[in-house]
Every structure is written in C-alpha cells, then in structure tokens.
Design a protein around this motif. Structure first.
Motif, short mmCIF file in Angstrom:
data_model
loop_
_atom_site.label_atom_id
_atom_site.label_comp_id
_atom_site.label_asym_id
_atom_site.label_seq_id
_atom_site.Cartn_x
_atom_site.Cartn_y
_atom_site.Cartn_z
N ARG A 19 10.96 1.62 -1.59
CA ARG A 19 10.74 1.75 -3.04
C ARG A 19 9.42 1.11 -3.44
N ASN A 20 9.15 -0.08 -2.92
CA ASN A 20 7.90 -0.77 -3.24
C ASN A 20 6.69 0.01 -2.75
N ARG A 21 6.81 0.58 -1.59
CA ARG A 21 5.70 1.38 -1.04
C ARG A 21 5.41 2.58 -1.95
N VAL A 22 6.47 3.29 -2.35
CA VAL A 22 6.32 4.45 -3.23
C VAL A 22 5.69 4.03 -4.56
N ARG A 23 6.13 2.91 -5.10
CA ARG A 23 5.59 2.42 -6.37
C ARG A 23 4.12 2.05 -6.24
N LEU A 24 3.77 1.41 -5.14
CA LEU A 24 2.37 1.04 -4.92
C LEU A 24 1.48 2.28 -4.80
N VAL A 25 1.93 3.26 -4.05
CA VAL A 25 1.15 4.49 -3.88
C VAL A 25 0.98 5.19 -5.22
N ALA A 28 -1.41 3.17 -7.44
CA ALA A 28 -2.79 3.30 -6.96
C ALA A 28 -3.35 4.68 -7.28
N ARG A 29 -2.55 5.72 -7.10
CA ARG A 29 -3.02 7.08 -7.43
C ARG A 29 -3.42 7.17 -8.90
N GLU A 30 -2.57 6.65 -9.78
CA GLU A 30 -2.87 6.71 -11.22
C GLU A 30 -4.15 5.95 -11.55
N LEU A 31 -4.25 4.72 -11.07
CA LEU A 31 -5.41 3.89 -11.40
C LEU A 31 -6.70 4.44 -10.81
N VAL A 32 -6.65 4.91 -9.57
CA VAL A 32 -7.84 5.45 -8.93
C VAL A 32 -8.28 6.73 -9.64
N ALA A 33 -7.32 7.55 -10.06
CA ALA A 33 -7.66 8.77 -10.80
C ALA A 33 -8.29 8.42 -12.15
N GLU A 34 -7.75 7.43 -12.83
CA GLU A 34 -8.23 7.04 -14.16
C GLU A 34 -9.58 6.34 -14.11
N ARG A 35 -9.74 5.40 -13.14
CA ARG A 35 -10.89 4.50 -13.20
C ARG A 35 -11.76 4.49 -11.96
N PHE A 59 0.23 -2.36 3.28
CA PHE A 59 -0.97 -1.56 3.60
C PHE A 59 -2.07 -2.33 4.32
N GLY A 60 -1.98 -3.63 4.38
CA GLY A 60 -3.00 -4.42 5.04
C GLY A 60 -4.14 -4.81 4.11
N SER A 61 -4.57 -3.87 3.28
CA SER A 61 -5.65 -4.14 2.32
C SER A 61 -5.61 -3.09 1.21
N LEU A 65 -5.10 1.25 1.37
CA LEU A 65 -4.26 2.02 0.45
C LEU A 65 -5.08 3.09 -0.25
N ILE A 66 -6.23 2.71 -0.77
CA ILE A 66 -7.07 3.67 -1.50
C ILE A 66 -7.58 4.76 -0.56
N ARG A 67 -7.96 4.40 0.65
CA ARG A 67 -8.42 5.41 1.61
C ARG A 67 -7.32 6.44 1.88
N ASP A 68 -6.08 5.96 2.04
CA ASP A 68 -4.95 6.88 2.26
C ASP A 68 -4.80 7.85 1.09
N ILE A 69 -4.94 7.34 -0.11
CA ILE A 69 -4.80 8.17 -1.31
C ILE A 69 -5.92 9.21 -1.38
N LEU A 70 -7.14 8.78 -1.09
CA LEU A 70 -8.28 9.69 -1.14
C LEU A 70 -8.17 10.77 -0.06
N VAL A 71 -7.74 10.39 1.12
CA VAL A 71 -7.56 11.37 2.20
C VAL A 71 -6.50 12.39 1.81
N ASP A 72 -5.41 11.94 1.16
CA ASP A 72 -4.39 12.87 0.67
C ASP A 72 -5.00 13.86 -0.33
N GLY A 73 -5.85 13.35 -1.22
CA GLY A 73 -6.50 14.21 -2.21
C GLY A 73 -7.40 15.25 -1.55
N ILE A 74 -8.15 14.83 -0.54
CA ILE A 74 -9.02 15.76 0.17
C ILE A 74 -8.19 16.78 0.95
N ASP A 75 -7.06 16.35 1.49
CA ASP A 75 -6.16 17.29 2.17
C ASP A 75 -5.71 18.40 1.22
N GLU A 76 -5.44 18.02 -0.03
CA GLU A 76 -5.02 19.02 -1.02
C GLU A 76 -6.16 20.00 -1.30
#
Length: 196
Positions: A19-25, A28-35, A59-61, A65-76
């Motif tokens: 649950r915490n992992r899903v919430r963090l992702v 992070a997706r919302e904040l990175v998209a916004e800002r 996530f370690g850092s 986490l942000i790199r994972d989110i960006l890679v997911d976006g590029i995959d889309e």
C-alpha cells in the motif's frame, strides 16, 4: 503475551508495504507531472502520507523513484508510437503519435524535462529507452514519407522539436495561451507538415 505486544502478522506488514509503495508511486507521479523532477523526497512522502524513511526503504532514493516513473511514461509514449506504425494509414499514425507526444509533454512537466535534456546519459536504461523512442519516431516518419503523406523536407528531428513547440508557449505580446492552445498549435503544425 498480550494482544498489544504480539508481533505483527507478516501478511499485514506485506500489505502495508505494498500500500505504501502504491501511494508513493501515485504521489510522485502527480507531483512530477505538476512541477517536474525538482520535487523533494519530503514532498512526495507528505503527499503519500508516509514518512520519508518509507520512500528510501522502498526505492533507495528519490531519484530512483522518479526515474521509474519517467521510464513508465516513456514506455507509454513508445506504445502509442508502436500503434502508429501498425495503423494502415501512415498519416493518421503520424498525427496520432504527434498529438499524443505533444499532449504528454504538456500534461507532465517531468516527462517534458526528461525529454528536453540529456538526463544521466550514462544510465543504461535511460539511454536504451531514449534510443528506442528515437528509432520509432524515425520509422513513423519514414513510413509517412514513403506513402507521400508527409512533406519530403520534414525530418524525424523536426517532428521531435515541433512536438515541444506546440506545448511551450504561455504568453507573447500580452496574449495568454488558452488552455487548449497546445491542441490548436499541434493541429496547425500537422497541417503545415502534410504533403498537399
């Protein structure tokens, strides 16, 4: 041993961890998209309603986490590019991809920053993702050239740069861009690129 001092059920701990992992992702997706990518670990954790330590444990850092989110976006984006190559109408494929690529950069500041810079070119995964997307854009453009639907002087590099041009202008000579300006600009650019 009383109920209050009994060790936590391992399956409950795993559920909380997931649950915490899903919430963090999601946060992070919302904040990175916004800002964009300059958001802090504390801001992500606060939006996810967890402690900063939870982010680092999962996530370690913040950067990982942000790199994972960006890679997911590029995959889309790559999935849409692949669908464009499967479209029997090469112009429709190119137009659909171009509009989606532009919209993604408009809607997600983090992806726009990622695509506009050479972030961590030493990172093998980043390099591989960028290379795959570049190859797909080349193929989309070649296909449109082969069918005669795209002007012969328009290159794949033009497509990449013009996708940013449709989303970056906010104001000029006191004229503010309308909320749907990127869509209008995108349509005008596509009309200008089409072979007559």
């Amino acid at each position: 041993m009383s109920e209050t001092t009994a060790p936590a059920n391992p399956s409950d701990q795993r559920s909380d961890s997931r649950r915490n992992r899903v919430r963090l992702v999601a946060a992070a997706r919302e904040l990175v998209a916004e800002r964009g990518t300059d958001v802090t670990a504390a801001e992500i954790a606060a939006r996810a309603e967890v402690g900063v330590g939870t982010l680092y444990r999962r996530f370690g850092s913040k950067d990982a986490l942000i790199r994972d989110i960006l890679v997911d976006g590029i995959d889309e984006v790559q999935s849409v590019a692949e669908a464009a190559l499967d479209d029997p109408d090469s112009w429709n494929g190119l137009s659909t991809f171009f509009a989606f690529f532009s919209m993604t950069q408009f809607a997600n500041q983090g992806i726009a920053q990622y695509l506009a810079s050479s972030i961590d070119l030493a990172d093998e995964e980043t390099y591989r993702h960028n290379g795959r997307l570049r190859t797909l854009v080349r193929q989309i453009v070649q296909r449109a050239h082969d069918s005669g639907s795209l002007r012969a002087d328009v290159t794949w590099e033009d497509i990449v740069i013009l996708s940013r041009a449709s989303v970056t202008a906010d104001e000029c000579l006191g004229v503010r861009a309308a909320p749907d300006q990127w869509q209008r600009t995108c349509a005008i650019i596509l009309a200008g690129m089409r072979s007559t």
